[in-house]
Design an enzyme around this catalytic site. Structure first.
Site, PDB file in Angstrom:
ATOM      1  N   GLY A  14      68.894 -35.561  95.768  1.00 11.58           N
ATOM      2  CA  GLY A  14      69.795 -35.830  94.708  1.00 11.58           C
ATOM      3  C   GLY A  14      70.626 -36.837  94.564  1.00 11.58           C
ATOM      4  N   TYR A  15      71.716 -36.756  93.729  1.00 13.23           N
ATOM      5  CA  TYR A  15      72.490 -38.138  93.484  1.00 13.23           C
ATOM      6  C   TYR A  15      73.546 -38.068  94.786  1.00 13.23           C
ATOM      7  CZ  TYR A  15      76.470 -40.504  91.505  1.00 13.23           C
ATOM      8  OH  TYR A  15      77.455 -41.655  91.176  1.00 13.23           O
ATOM      9  N   ASP A  35      64.108 -30.225  99.046  1.00 14.08           N
ATOM     10  CA  ASP A  35      64.400 -30.479  97.657  1.00 14.08           C
ATOM     11  C   ASP A  35      63.213 -29.835  96.932  1.00 14.08           C
ATOM     12  OD1 ASP A  35      66.763 -32.955  96.351  1.00 14.08           O
ATOM     13  OD2 ASP A  35      65.410 -31.888  95.110  1.00 14.08           O
ATOM     14  N   SER A 128      83.225 -28.470  93.827  1.00 17.80           N
ATOM     15  CA  SER A 128      83.841 -29.219  92.858  1.00 17.80           C
ATOM     16  C   SER A 128      85.263 -28.967  92.138  1.00 17.80           C
ATOM     17  CB  SER A 128      82.670 -28.972  91.461  1.00 17.80           C
ATOM     18  OG  SER A 128      83.437 -29.545  90.242  1.00 17.80           O
ATOM     19  N   TYR A 153      78.766 -22.959  85.349  1.00 17.01           N
ATOM     20  CA  TYR A 153      78.572 -23.709  86.549  1.00 17.01           C
ATOM     21  C   TYR A 153      79.840 -23.722  87.435  1.00 17.01           C
ATOM     22  CZ  TYR A 153      79.244 -28.298  88.822  1.00 17.01           C
ATOM     23  OH  TYR A 153      79.687 -29.253  89.687  1.00 17.01           O
ATOM     24  N   LYS A 157      80.491 -22.298  91.510  1.00 19.84           N
ATOM     25  CA  LYS A 157      81.138 -23.131  92.695  1.00 19.84           C
ATOM     26  C   LYS A 157      82.231 -22.340  93.016  1.00 19.84           C
ATOM     27  CE  LYS A 157      78.795 -26.918  92.406  1.00 19.84           C
ATOM     28  NZ  LYS A 157      77.714 -27.165  93.584  1.00 19.84           N
ATOM     29  N   PHE A 182      85.945 -34.641  92.750  1.00 12.02           N
ATOM     30  CA  PHE A 182      86.326 -34.852  91.585  1.00 12.02           C
ATOM     31  C   PHE A 182      85.181 -35.650  90.395  1.00 12.02           C
ATOM     32  CE2 PHE A 182      90.674 -33.374  91.287  1.00 12.02           C
ATOM     33  CZ  PHE A 182      90.775 -32.806  92.362  1.00 12.02           C
ATOM     34  N   ASN A 183      85.304 -36.834  90.355  1.00  8.02           N
ATOM     35  CA  ASN A 183      84.056 -37.304  89.225  1.00  8.02           C
ATOM     36  C   ASN A 183      83.461 -38.358  89.971  1.00  8.02           C
ATOM     37  OD1 ASN A 183      86.085 -35.807  87.213  1.00  8.02           O
ATOM     38  ND2 ASN A 183      84.229 -36.432  86.029  1.00  8.02           N
ATOM     39  N   ASN A 203      77.439 -36.657  81.707  1.00 10.88           N
ATOM     40  CA  ASN A 203      78.311 -37.409  82.360  1.00 10.88           C
ATOM     41  C   ASN A 203      78.789 -38.723  81.689  1.00 10.88           C
ATOM     42  OD1 ASN A 203      77.247 -35.847  85.372  1.00 10.88           O
ATOM     43  ND2 ASN A 203      78.820 -35.217  84.284  1.00 10.88           N
ATOM     44  N   ARG A 235      90.573 -38.720  84.082  1.00  8.51           N
ATOM     45  CA  ARG A 235      89.934 -38.194  85.291  1.00  8.51           C
ATOM     46  C   ARG A 235      90.076 -38.892  86.592  1.00  8.51           C
ATOM     47  NH1 ARG A 235      89.499 -34.968  82.223  1.00  8.51           N
ATOM     48  NH2 ARG A 235      87.532 -33.324  81.497  1.00  8.51           N
ATOM     49  N   ARG A 297      85.393 -32.453  73.067  1.00  6.52           N
ATOM     50  CA  ARG A 297      84.057 -31.767  73.295  1.00  6.52           C
ATOM     51  C   ARG A 297      84.748 -30.570  73.923  1.00  6.52           C
ATOM     52  NH1 ARG A 297      80.423 -33.862  78.347  1.00  6.52           N
ATOM     53  NH2 ARG A 297      82.498 -33.696  79.651  1.00  6.52           N
TER      54      ARG A 297
HETATM   55  C1  WQD Z   1      84.273 -37.009  81.911  1.00  7.72           C
HETATM   56  C2  WQD Z   1      85.152 -37.295  80.594  1.00  7.72           C
HETATM   57  C3  WQD Z   1      84.392 -36.142  78.767  1.00  7.72           C
HETATM   58  C4  WQD Z   1      80.377 -38.156  78.116  1.00  7.72           C
HETATM   59  C5  WQD Z   1      81.763 -32.490  85.192  1.00  7.72           C
HETATM   60  C6  WQD Z   1      81.968 -31.328  85.928  1.00  7.72           C
HETATM   61  C7  WQD Z   1      82.187 -31.741  87.670  1.00  7.72           C
HETATM   62  C8  WQD Z   1      81.255 -32.758  87.776  1.00  7.72           C
HETATM   63  C9  WQD Z   1      81.053 -33.874  86.903  1.00  7.72           C
HETATM   64  C10 WQD Z   1      79.018 -32.321  88.922  1.00  7.72           C
HETATM   65  C11 WQD Z   1      85.347 -35.946  79.795  1.00  7.72           C
HETATM   66  C12 WQD Z   1      84.109 -37.862  78.411  1.00  7.72           C
HETATM   67  C13 WQD Z   1      81.714 -37.781  78.695  1.00  7.72           C
HETATM   68  C14 WQD Z   1      80.570 -38.873  76.867  1.00  7.72           C
HETATM   69  C15 WQD Z   1      82.947 -38.929  76.667  1.00  7.72           C
HETATM   70  N1  WQD Z   1      79.980 -32.338  87.774  1.00  7.72           N
HETATM   71  N2  WQD Z   1      83.036 -38.324  78.088  1.00  7.72           N
HETATM   72  N3  WQD Z   1      81.762 -39.133  76.334  1.00  7.72           N
HETATM   73  O1  WQD Z   1      83.257 -32.944  82.385  1.00  7.72           O
HETATM   74  O2  WQD Z   1      84.791 -34.379  83.998  1.00  7.72           O
HETATM   75  O3  WQD Z   1      82.979 -32.941  84.883  1.00  7.72           O
HETATM   76  O4  WQD Z   1      81.241 -33.465  85.635  1.00  7.72           O
HETATM   77  O5  WQD Z   1      79.151 -33.046  89.652  1.00  7.72           O
HETATM   78  O6  WQD Z   1      82.010 -30.657  88.228  1.00  7.72           O
HETATM   79  O7  WQD Z   1      82.982 -30.528  85.751  1.00  7.72           O
HETATM   80  O8  WQD Z   1      82.847 -35.151  83.768  1.00  7.72           O
HETATM   81  O9  WQD Z   1      81.546 -37.320  82.921  1.00  7.72           O
HETATM   82  O10 WQD Z   1      81.107 -35.249  81.721  1.00  7.72           O
HETATM   83  O11 WQD Z   1      83.360 -36.206  81.381  1.00  7.72           O
HETATM   84  O12 WQD Z   1      83.835 -39.070  76.287  1.00  7.72           O
HETATM   85  O13 WQD Z   1      79.446 -39.118  76.302  1.00  7.72           O
HETATM   86  O14 WQD Z   1      84.390 -38.254  80.040  1.00  7.72           O
HETATM   87  O15 WQD Z   1      84.957 -35.774  77.314  1.00  7.72           O
HETATM   88  O16 WQD Z   1      86.765 -36.319  79.346  1.00  7.72           O
HETATM   89  P1  WQD Z   1      83.623 -33.845  83.576  1.00  7.72           P
HETATM   90  P2  WQD Z   1      81.967 -36.007  82.452  1.00  7.72           P
END
Ligand code: WQD
Length: 341
Positions: A14-15, A35, A128, A153, A157, A182-183, A203, A235, A297
């Site tokens: 995976g990633y 995997d 996470s 999800y 965790k 985090f992200n 994402n 983020r 969202r």
């Molecule tokens: C980030 C920001 C969206 C898409 C989740 C999980 C975390 C991890 C990462 C797995 C938000 C904004 C997004 C788009 C946008 N999961 N966005 N337009 O939701 O912070 O975290 O994914 O490892 O555990 O909770 O990540 O990348 O989805 O969103 O504006 O097309 O980008 O609203 O504010 P998130 P994300």
């Protein structure tokens, strides 16, 4: 420092898993990948081998399958496990909660049973920041309480961290480190491994790079009426290679940690808004990006970024790569998989 330690990476294609495999191999660890390739592809293992110049032993099967795990554990004499295997889409988990409980929690319980049976006592768990929900205080440190998870999800965790805690309480000789990401963003600088695009990305950064590549017509920024400098969510975007290196350091230190059930936040400690990221992508790559602001969202946390002091003090880990590095490497990976020059 060479390590002859043999480590099982569940979800290792995976990633995060593939980037961690590269760093471990380069530090002399003996890495085995497991995997089911339901959300990843064999070409990621090929990428690991091309970067490191080393053959990688790989077992295909589900981490929820106890018989399969017994076969793997009886063949290989593992010293440690890093558990990545899990589904990670927030919105998919809302639509299909049972799929997430069965897979994410089921793989943890099956894995711990195999580890107990074969006397493997070290686990690093891929957790996470989502366990915190909307934090009361930012930056977030590890003492922040779990809030009610915003999605199944996130709940999986939280449950997996609780399962580890209870197993250690039951006086098993287990030692665990949960790493709360985090992200994670970006890709390996070689552009030979990265985040595989399976379906429409939920994402942010994969959606940005696919828009830049012309795969997506337009990026929608979900809301600009939040209480942040430019109104968009904030983020903590951390380069996946920095994240991978933290796993190596956690593995090297797990045996010596005072607390047998330790947790670390893995973030840069810098909050970045969505709109700021978009503008910095355009500036860094020179690619004009078609985007517009749309409605919020559901389930999005307004602001979250890490206090990474604990990982710095105990693991000696600090991020080295910038957001610009992440965006550039993500874009190079996107171009590589799309055959864009
Ligand atoms: C980030 C920001 C969206 C898409 C989740 C999980 C975390 C991890 C990462 C797995 C938000 C904004 C997004 C788009 C946008 N999961 N966005 N337009 O939701 O912070 O975290 O994914 O490892 O555990 O909770 O990540 O990348 O989805 O969103 O504006 O097309 O980008 O609203 O504010 P998130 P994300």
């Amino acid at each position: 420092m060479a390590n002859s330690k043999k480590v099982l990476l569940t979800g290792g294609a995976g990633y995060i898993g593939s980037h961690t495999a590269v760093e471990l191999i380069q530090q002399g660890f003996d890495v085995v990948v497991l995997d089911d390739f339901s959300r990843s592809e064999k070409r990621m293992v090929d990428g690991i081998e091309r970067i490191t110049g080393r053959k990688v032993v790989c077992y295909q099967g589900s981490c929820t399958d106890e018989k399969f795990l017994d076969t793997v554990f009886s063949k290989e004499n593992f010293d440690s496990v890093i558990h990545f295997a899990a589904y990670k889409s927030v919105n998919e988990s809302v639509q299909q909660p049972l799929l997430y409980y069965q897979n994410n929690v089921g793989s943890m319980t099956a894995l711990l049973k195999a580890m107990e049976k074969f006397h493997v006592n070290e686990i690093i768990f891929s957790s996470s920041c989502t366990v915190y929900g909307e934090p009361d205080r930012i930056p977030v440190d590890e003492s922040a309480p779990f809030k009610k998870a915003e999605s199944p999800y996130g709940a999986t965790k939280q449950m997996c961290e609780r399962i580890l805690e209870d197993c250690i309480q039951a006086n098993q000789p287990l030692r665990s480190v949960s790493l709360r990401y985090f992200n994670p963003v970006g890709a390996h600088p070689s552009a030979l491994i990265g985040e595989l695009p399976i379906g429409t990305p939920s994402n942010l950064v994969p959606y940005v790079t696919q828009t830049a590549a012309g795969i997506r017509q337009k990026l929608t920024v979900f809301g600009n009426d939040y209480n942040t400098p430019d109104g968009s969510c904030m983020r903590d975007f951390i380069h996946v290679v920095d994240l991978a290196k933290a796993h190596v350091m956690a593995l090297q230190k797990v045996v010596a940690l005072e607390n047998r059930n330790e947790v670390f936040n893995l973030g840069t400690g810098i909050g970045v808004t969505v709109l700021d990221l978009v503008k910095r992508f355009i500036k860094t790559t020179g690619i004009p990006l078609n985007y517009e602001v749309g409605p919020r969202r559901a389930g999005d946390v307004e602001k979250i970024y890490a206090d990474p002091a604990k990982a710095a003090n105990i693991l000696g880990w600090r991020t080295q790569l910038s957001l610009e590095d992440s965006l550039l490497h993500a874009w190079q990976w996107e171009k590589q998989i799309r055959g864009i020059k």
